[in-house]
Write an enzyme that holds these catalytic residues in place. Sequence first.
Site, PDB file in Angstrom:
ATOM      1  N   CYS A   1      -0.973  -7.928   0.197  1.00  0.00           N
ATOM      2  CA  CYS A   1       0.236  -6.679  -1.284  1.00  0.00           C
ATOM      3  C   CYS A   1      -0.412  -7.038  -2.315  1.00  0.00           C
ATOM      4  O   CYS A   1      -1.192  -7.441  -3.307  1.00  0.00           O
ATOM      5  CB  CYS A   1       1.480  -7.267  -1.862  1.00  0.00           C
ATOM      6  N   LEU A   2      -0.156  -4.925  -3.520  1.00  0.00           N
ATOM      7  CA  LEU A   2      -0.991  -5.107  -3.908  1.00  0.00           C
ATOM      8  C   LEU A   2      -0.831  -6.153  -5.955  1.00  0.00           C
ATOM      9  O   LEU A   2      -1.367  -5.886  -7.101  1.00  0.00           O
ATOM     10  CB  LEU A   2      -0.753  -3.432  -4.344  1.00  0.00           C
TER      11      LEU A   2
ATOM     12  N   GLY B   1       0.713   1.705   1.259  1.00  0.00           N
ATOM     13  CA  GLY B   1       2.082   1.853   0.319  1.00  0.00           C
ATOM     14  C   GLY B   1       2.471   1.238  -1.195  1.00  0.00           C
ATOM     15  O   GLY B   1       1.637   0.316  -1.371  1.00  0.00           O
TER      16      GLY B   1
ATOM     17  N   GLU C   1       7.372  -2.370   2.493  1.00  0.00           N
ATOM     18  CA  GLU C   1       8.113  -1.537   1.710  1.00  0.00           C
ATOM     19  C   GLU C   1       9.845  -1.718   1.476  1.00  0.00           C
ATOM     20  O   GLU C   1      10.059  -1.933   0.218  1.00  0.00           O
ATOM     21  CB  GLU C   1       7.829   0.238   1.567  1.00  0.00           C
TER      22      GLU C   1
ATOM     23  N   HIS D   1      10.412  -4.903  -1.004  1.00  0.00           N
ATOM     24  CA  HIS D   1       9.931  -4.431  -2.168  1.00  0.00           C
ATOM     25  C   HIS D   1      11.068  -4.057  -2.683  1.00  0.00           C
ATOM     26  O   HIS D   1      11.740  -4.271  -4.410  1.00  0.00           O
ATOM     27  CB  HIS D   1       9.253  -3.032  -2.113  1.00  0.00           C
TER      28      HIS D   1
ATOM     29  N   GLN E   1       7.390  -2.312  -8.368  1.00  0.00           N
ATOM     30  CA  GLN E   1       5.216  -2.950  -8.837  1.00  0.00           C
ATOM     31  C   GLN E   1       5.462  -2.181  -9.801  1.00  0.00           C
ATOM     32  O   GLN E   1       4.745  -2.506 -10.347  1.00  0.00           O
ATOM     33  CB  GLN E   1       4.604  -2.590  -6.891  1.00  0.00           C
TER      34      GLN E   1
END
Length: 197
Positions: A122-123, A60, A165, A168, A65
């Site tokens: 989380c990226l 995701g 997501e 975010h 981001q």
Amino acid sequence: MCHHYLTELFAPMKLKILQVGNPVLREAAKELSPDEIHTLPVQQLIAYMTETLRDAPGVGLAAPQVGESLQIAVVEDRAEYLQHWRDDELKARERRPVPLQVLINPKITAASSECIGFHEGCLSMAGFMGVVPRSVNVTVSCLDATGQPKVIEASGWFARILQHEIDHLQGTLCIDKMQLPTLATVENFQRYGRRGH
Ligand code: ZN
């Protein structure tokens, strides 16, 4: 001419993924109107976000981001990612492949009171994971990439990804909901953490 333009427009491009501490990750992202969704810059952003998600790889990615404070997220859980997990781990997580989903202005309209905790990453917090309790089932209303309304009924890992997501897009990161004593590097999660949950 037109052909050339479109090829350039959607040529694969990876975007830089911002890391925790960048203030954009803490902003509430802006909703998009259907007219805005149809614009080339937004369609281009969706294509680039998809490319960036697959390259990472991740399951995701939300627009903040990549530095765009817009209510857009892309989600995809590919069968090849599941090969890294044992059957019992997949079963416990209710993790199954999810085809690419584009979510615009998503809202959780129902969430089960039943929650379950698993390590998630989380990226934007590269290299770390920790246990986050999440609702087992959620219903999400959103627009798709063409601006059409859609409703998603999700359970298990898909429901977890959606909650992550959508957080975010409100400036919330998984560390805000994490059981911090479970925080681990990915390496240590592989070594010790998978047994625990
Ligand atoms: Zn994330």
